[in-house]
Structure formats: structure tokens, C-alpha cells
Design a protein around this motif. Sequence first.
Motif, mmCIF file in Angstrom:
data_model
loop_
_atom_site.group_PDB
_atom_site.id
_atom_site.type_symbol
_atom_site.label_atom_id
_atom_site.label_comp_id
_atom_site.label_asym_id
_atom_site.label_seq_id
_atom_site.Cartn_x
_atom_site.Cartn_y
_atom_site.Cartn_z
ATOM 1 N N SER A 132 9.484 -1.874 -46.776
ATOM 2 C CA SER A 132 9.098 -2.715 -45.890
ATOM 3 C C SER A 132 7.361 -3.574 -46.227
ATOM 4 O O SER A 132 7.454 -4.228 -45.943
ATOM 5 C CB SER A 132 9.254 -2.907 -44.774
ATOM 6 N N VAL A 133 6.912 -2.986 -46.615
ATOM 7 C CA VAL A 133 5.332 -3.503 -47.126
ATOM 8 C C VAL A 133 5.167 -4.075 -48.092
ATOM 9 O O VAL A 133 4.597 -5.045 -48.123
ATOM 10 C CB VAL A 133 4.529 -1.647 -47.245
ATOM 11 N N THR A 142 1.247 -10.655 -43.703
ATOM 12 C CA THR A 142 0.560 -9.538 -43.247
ATOM 13 C C THR A 142 -0.373 -9.573 -42.434
ATOM 14 O O THR A 142 -0.479 -8.410 -41.081
ATOM 15 C CB THR A 142 -0.011 -8.880 -45.013
ATOM 16 N N PHE A 184 4.828 -1.006 -36.580
ATOM 17 C CA PHE A 184 5.484 -1.616 -37.368
ATOM 18 C C PHE A 184 6.947 -1.697 -37.701
ATOM 19 O O PHE A 184 7.574 -2.525 -38.490
ATOM 20 C CB PHE A 184 5.140 0.026 -39.207
ATOM 21 N N THR A 188 9.077 -5.061 -38.411
ATOM 22 C CA THR A 188 9.909 -5.650 -39.464
ATOM 23 C C THR A 188 10.973 -5.931 -39.266
ATOM 24 O O THR A 188 11.796 -6.398 -40.128
ATOM 25 C CB THR A 188 9.881 -4.789 -40.243
#
Length: 220
Positions: A132-133, A142, A184, A188
Motif C-alpha cells: 500500500s505504501v 503521500t 492508513f 488507502t
Amino acid sequence: MSFVLFFCFIALAGSAIGGYLDIKTSEIPDEVPLGICIIGIILYILDFLINNNPIAIVSIITISIFFIFIGYIFFWLNQWGEADALMLASLGVLMPGCFCFIENSFLDAFLFANKFLIISFIIGSIWAILYSVLIMVKEKKTIAFFKYLCKKEIELRFFFVFVILGIFFAYFLFIPMFYLFYKFAKFTENNIYKKKIKTKNLQEGDVIAEKIKKLNINGK
């Protein structure tokens, strides 16, 4: 002749094929888990005929049923697709062969299945976060994520309070870590994995994210 490597290879190859198809088409054909099961059964029979190794039927059934039970719980909770549950069950068929289960012990198989799932979920969670990052960085979201974190000032204040407390009492760090993970995951889900597409571009396996009362669609 040892069949352990064959079992492991089929497990890894089957998982890789299923994962690739899931990413590319968002759909895993039933033939994939079914094929894994059939090949696994053939390997057990060959192992018995060539090496005279007993087939751990109880262990195979126990692990497979436990895996498919867990898989369908996640499916009913709208966290997994049905194919994911079937893939997990098919891997359960191979597990006794991969880890040399000889004795037909229900308890041993059940405990093994629990340990295997816990480790798998931990590794899977780490992989999901890293993936996911990478997607977030690739899609240049970001900065948007950090803005999302700073959106609610009151939450941010509590976050830093618990971080400071965590410096002196380590167990307090769990709270800000869980908070970051939750934010997070929400970011996402809503900004990366959910996408608006035209109806004509819908494919089999696509999941409707919102409820549509007129069509009696609950969504996920």
C-alpha cells in the motif's frame, strides 16, 4: 524419494498464480484452488505408493476445514473474496505434505493450523502495508495522506500525548501505532483501492463499494 519439495512447490506456485491473477483481474478462477487440491491428492497417493508413507487423512481434513471456515468468516465479513477462502482451503490440503505430518492427530493438526494462520496473517499484514505504501508513493498521494492525518487537530493532540507517554511507558505506544495503522488503512481504502469507473467498464469480480437500494445491492 521425498515429496516435501513437490508439496512446497505446488503451494508456492499455486499461491503465486492465484496472487497474480487476483492483482491483474481481481478474480481467481475456481480452477486454481481446485487444481491445487487435485495435484496435492495425487502427490499424497504417489508418496504412499513409492515411499509407503501413510496419508495423514485426519490432518488434511482438519486443516482444510479449519482454513475454509476461517476463510468464509472473512468472506462473510466482506474482507475477502470467496476465491480467497477457497485458496486458503486448498493450501490446507498441502500443509501436511509440506511439513511432513505422519500421525493422524486432530489436536496437532488444529494447533498447527492456528499457528500457521497467525504467522501468515502477520506476514501478510506487513506485505499489505508495504504494498500500500508503494502504491501510495507511486500515485503521489503521500502528501495527501499526511494532510489526512493532520485533518483533525484533537486527534493529533491525543496522538502526541500518547507518543510522549510511550517514551516513559512503552505499552502506551500501542495506542498511537494502532491509530496510525487505522488511519492508513482508511486512507488507502478510500483513496487508493476504491475507484470510480463507468458501468460499461465493470468486470466480473469487481466489488460495488456503495449500497444501491434500487438494485438491492448492499455493497462492501
